[in-house]
Design an enzyme around this catalytic site. Structure first.
Site, PDB file in Angstrom:
ATOM      1  N   ARG A  66      32.037  10.027  40.260  1.00  0.00           N
ATOM      2  CA  ARG A  66      32.045  11.222  39.412  1.00  0.00           C
ATOM      3  C   ARG A  66      31.165  12.319  40.021  1.00  0.00           C
ATOM      4  O   ARG A  66      31.234  13.471  39.578  1.00  0.00           O
ATOM      5  CB  ARG A  66      31.542  10.882  38.018  1.00  0.00           C
ATOM      6  CG  ARG A  66      32.406   9.855  37.297  1.00  0.00           C
ATOM      7  CD  ARG A  66      31.729   9.342  36.036  1.00  0.00           C
ATOM      8  NE  ARG A  66      31.532  10.396  35.052  1.00  0.00           N
ATOM      9  CZ  ARG A  66      30.779  10.268  33.967  1.00  0.00           C
ATOM     10  NH1 ARG A  66      30.125   9.126  33.746  1.00  0.00           N
ATOM     11  NH2 ARG A  66      30.658  11.263  33.124  1.00  0.00           N
TER      12      ARG A  66
ATOM     13  N   ASP B 128      24.158  13.716  24.905  1.00  0.00           N
ATOM     14  CA  ASP B 128      25.228  12.784  25.199  1.00  0.00           C
ATOM     15  C   ASP B 128      25.496  12.006  23.897  1.00  0.00           C
ATOM     16  O   ASP B 128      24.782  12.153  22.897  1.00  0.00           O
ATOM     17  CB  ASP B 128      24.829  11.865  26.349  1.00  0.00           C
ATOM     18  CG  ASP B 128      26.028  11.313  27.116  1.00  0.00           C
ATOM     19  OD1 ASP B 128      27.152  11.344  26.576  1.00  0.00           O
ATOM     20  OD2 ASP B 128      25.837  10.833  28.251  1.00  0.00           O
TER      21      ASP B 128
ATOM     22  N   LYS C 231      26.357  18.355  33.477  1.00  0.00           N
ATOM     23  CA  LYS C 231      25.803  17.094  32.984  1.00  0.00           C
ATOM     24  C   LYS C 231      25.411  16.210  34.155  1.00  0.00           C
ATOM     25  O   LYS C 231      25.934  16.392  35.261  1.00  0.00           O
ATOM     26  CB  LYS C 231      26.800  16.390  32.047  1.00  0.00           C
ATOM     27  CG  LYS C 231      28.172  16.112  32.659  1.00  0.00           C
ATOM     28  CD  LYS C 231      29.127  15.579  31.598  1.00  0.00           C
ATOM     29  CE  LYS C 231      30.434  15.128  32.197  1.00  0.00           C
ATOM     30  NZ  LYS C 231      31.417  14.692  31.204  1.00  0.00           N
ATOM     31  N   HIS C 232      24.433  15.317  33.939  1.00  0.00           N
ATOM     32  CA  HIS C 232      23.712  15.004  32.711  1.00  0.00           C
ATOM     33  C   HIS C 232      22.267  15.433  32.940  1.00  0.00           C
ATOM     34  O   HIS C 232      21.530  14.769  33.657  1.00  0.00           O
ATOM     35  CB  HIS C 232      23.780  13.521  32.407  1.00  0.00           C
ATOM     36  CG  HIS C 232      25.197  13.001  32.336  1.00  0.00           C
ATOM     37  ND1 HIS C 232      25.924  12.658  33.436  1.00  0.00           N
ATOM     38  CD2 HIS C 232      26.002  12.796  31.263  1.00  0.00           C
ATOM     39  CE1 HIS C 232      27.133  12.226  33.062  1.00  0.00           C
ATOM     40  NE2 HIS C 232      27.207  12.306  31.745  1.00  0.00           N
TER      41      HIS C 232
ATOM     42  N   ARG D 137      40.730  12.486  29.962  1.00  0.00           N
ATOM     43  CA  ARG D 137      41.340  12.161  28.661  1.00  0.00           C
ATOM     44  C   ARG D 137      42.809  12.568  28.615  1.00  0.00           C
ATOM     45  O   ARG D 137      43.590  11.967  27.891  1.00  0.00           O
ATOM     46  CB  ARG D 137      40.583  12.843  27.526  1.00  0.00           C
ATOM     47  CG  ARG D 137      39.069  12.732  27.582  1.00  0.00           C
ATOM     48  CD  ARG D 137      38.562  11.328  27.805  1.00  0.00           C
ATOM     49  NE  ARG D 137      37.110  11.278  27.713  1.00  0.00           N
ATOM     50  CZ  ARG D 137      36.368  10.265  28.138  1.00  0.00           C
ATOM     51  NH1 ARG D 137      36.944   9.215  28.702  1.00  0.00           N
ATOM     52  NH2 ARG D 137      35.054  10.294  28.009  1.00  0.00           N
TER      53      ARG D 137
ATOM     54  N   HIS E 177      25.418   3.626  28.601  1.00  0.00           N
ATOM     55  CA  HIS E 177      26.267   3.239  27.479  1.00  0.00           C
ATOM     56  C   HIS E 177      25.784   1.929  26.853  1.00  0.00           C
ATOM     57  O   HIS E 177      26.036   1.662  25.673  1.00  0.00           O
ATOM     58  CB  HIS E 177      27.721   3.068  27.938  1.00  0.00           C
ATOM     59  CG  HIS E 177      28.387   4.343  28.328  1.00  0.00           C
ATOM     60  ND1 HIS E 177      28.285   4.881  29.602  1.00  0.00           N
ATOM     61  CD2 HIS E 177      29.144   5.207  27.608  1.00  0.00           C
ATOM     62  CE1 HIS E 177      28.969   6.010  29.646  1.00  0.00           C
ATOM     63  NE2 HIS E 177      29.492   6.240  28.462  1.00  0.00           N
TER      64      HIS E 177
ATOM     65  N   ASP F 141      36.304  15.653  27.859  1.00  0.00           N
ATOM     66  CA  ASP F 141      35.907  15.236  29.207  1.00  0.00           C
ATOM     67  C   ASP F 141      37.160  15.179  30.067  1.00  0.00           C
ATOM     68  O   ASP F 141      38.032  14.339  29.837  1.00  0.00           O
ATOM     69  CB  ASP F 141      35.263  13.842  29.176  1.00  0.00           C
ATOM     70  CG  ASP F 141      33.935  13.826  28.454  1.00  0.00           C
ATOM     71  OD1 ASP F 141      32.940  14.248  29.056  1.00  0.00           O
ATOM     72  OD2 ASP F 141      33.894  13.381  27.294  1.00  0.00           O
TER      73      ASP F 141
END
Length: 354
Positions: A148, A261, A178-179, A83, A191, A75
């Site tokens: 995002r 995911d 995504k998503h 990352r 999450h 990602d």
């Protein structure tokens, strides 16, 4: 160095993407991955310290499964979700920051930024970038998507996401949209809990589904852990055969690699092996597990079989798409200068020739 144990080349890999624990692959991890034989791997910040270290880790992961072309995902959207970070790598602006630029600057900046990200990834041996986000946030939605997203209007999101995909592909990296089929209406962070969307299908088609439908030819997509009550009253998209077959493969028309995911997210019920089995039975090509917890990975591997012939074909088509884009000479310094000028407010008259 890990023991040089590799998976037999004739074996069909399992329909899983797994993460590893740290910056180096331990001998124990090497043996586990060799036996489990996942399709590929995903990297996180815990895995990325420096370019040389990441290159060595990528080579070790591919060596463990005996496939030099095993997909390596990451990602690297920019903004909050990145990352690879300074001091070893550049931190790119969020999608919302790029989307706030005026037209046509925004489209050019998105493409150039994605091309620079692709250059970062290819240098490390990473071939799949988990971006762009095609979600269209609405008022009152949970901020887990927030900046995002490129904006709150489907047409603009589509245009800028297409530019991002183009930039990645021009750099030899496969985008993951995504998503799918849309996370923008979620009022809960998936999450931690399962979002439920009550919106009717006609409205979803006009808004949430529209960017995915416009980019249905992209090679990879990541599913949303969201219940769409108008389509399936109980199962989130990742676990819903109806959402995947009727909406993702049907209405949207996506026929690329569909990866779930992260299975360890709180939106999904049941034990981890059950989640893997249900996602694959519903129509996901691959299931994703990110936290590198060994017991969870063992359960997922047990619950997921080898990739299907259909999924193997989708993976092959995706890889062929990556190779179809000619790697033209790339001047990174010039591209960075153009990108920075756009961020600083430079004006352009017209888009570069396509």
């Amino acid at each position: 160095m890990p023991d040089e144990v590799t998976a037999p080349r004739w074996r069909t890999p399992r329909a899983v993407i797994l993460g590893c624990a740290g910056e180096q692959l331990s001998g124990d991890e090497h043996r586990f991955f060799s036996a489990a034989d996942p399709v590929g791997f995903i990297l996180f910040r815990r895995n990325c310290r420096s370019p040389d270290q990441v290159r060595e880790l990528v080579a070790a992961l591919r060596g463990a499964v005996g496939r030099s072309d095993a997909p390596i995902l990451i990602d690297q959207e920019g903004g909050r979700v990145a990352r690879l970070r300074p001091p070893s790598w550049r931190l790119y602006p969020s999608a919302a920051r790029l989307g706030s630029l005026p037209d046509p600057q925004a489209e050019v900046a998105v493409r150039l930024g994605a091309r620079l990200i692709a250059d970062d990834l290819r240098d490390l041996g990473i071939t799949v970038g988990c971006m762009p986000v095609l979600d269209v946030p609405v008022a009152g939605a949970h901020p887990v998507i927030g900046d995002r997203a490129y904006g709150s209007e489907p047409g603009r999101v589509t245009k800028l996401a297409r530019a991002a995909c183009r930039g990645l592909l021009e750099g030899g990296v496969l985008p993951v949209v995504k998503h799918i089929p849309g996370h923008g209406r979620a009022r809960v962070d998936s999450h931690h809990g399962c979002p439920v969307v009550e919106t009717e299908t006609d409205e979803l088609s006009r808004t949430d589904f529209a960017p995915f439908q416009a980019l249905a030819a992209m090679p990879w997509a990541m599913s949303a852990h969201i219940v769409y009550r108008a389509i399936d009253m109980t199962a989130p998209a990742t676990l819903s055969r109806r959402v995947i077959s009727e909406v993702i493969r049907g209405v949207i028309g996506f026929d690329g690699v569909l990866v779930s995911d992260d299975l360890s997210m709180g939106a999904l019920g049941g034990d981890i092996a059950e989640r893997a089995g249900r996602a694959l039975a519903a129509g996901c090509d691959l299931v994703l597990h990110c936290n590198a917890d060994r017991s969870e990975m063992e359960a997922i591997v047990a619950g997921a079989g080898p990739i299907s012939i259909l999924s193997a074909g989708r993976l092959a088509r995706a890889e062929a798409m990556r190779h179809r884009f000619e790697m033209k000479e790339f001047d990174r310094r010039k591209t960075e200068e153009e990108f920075d000028a756009l961020l600083a407010g430079a004006q352009i008259v017209e888009l570069p020739a396509r």
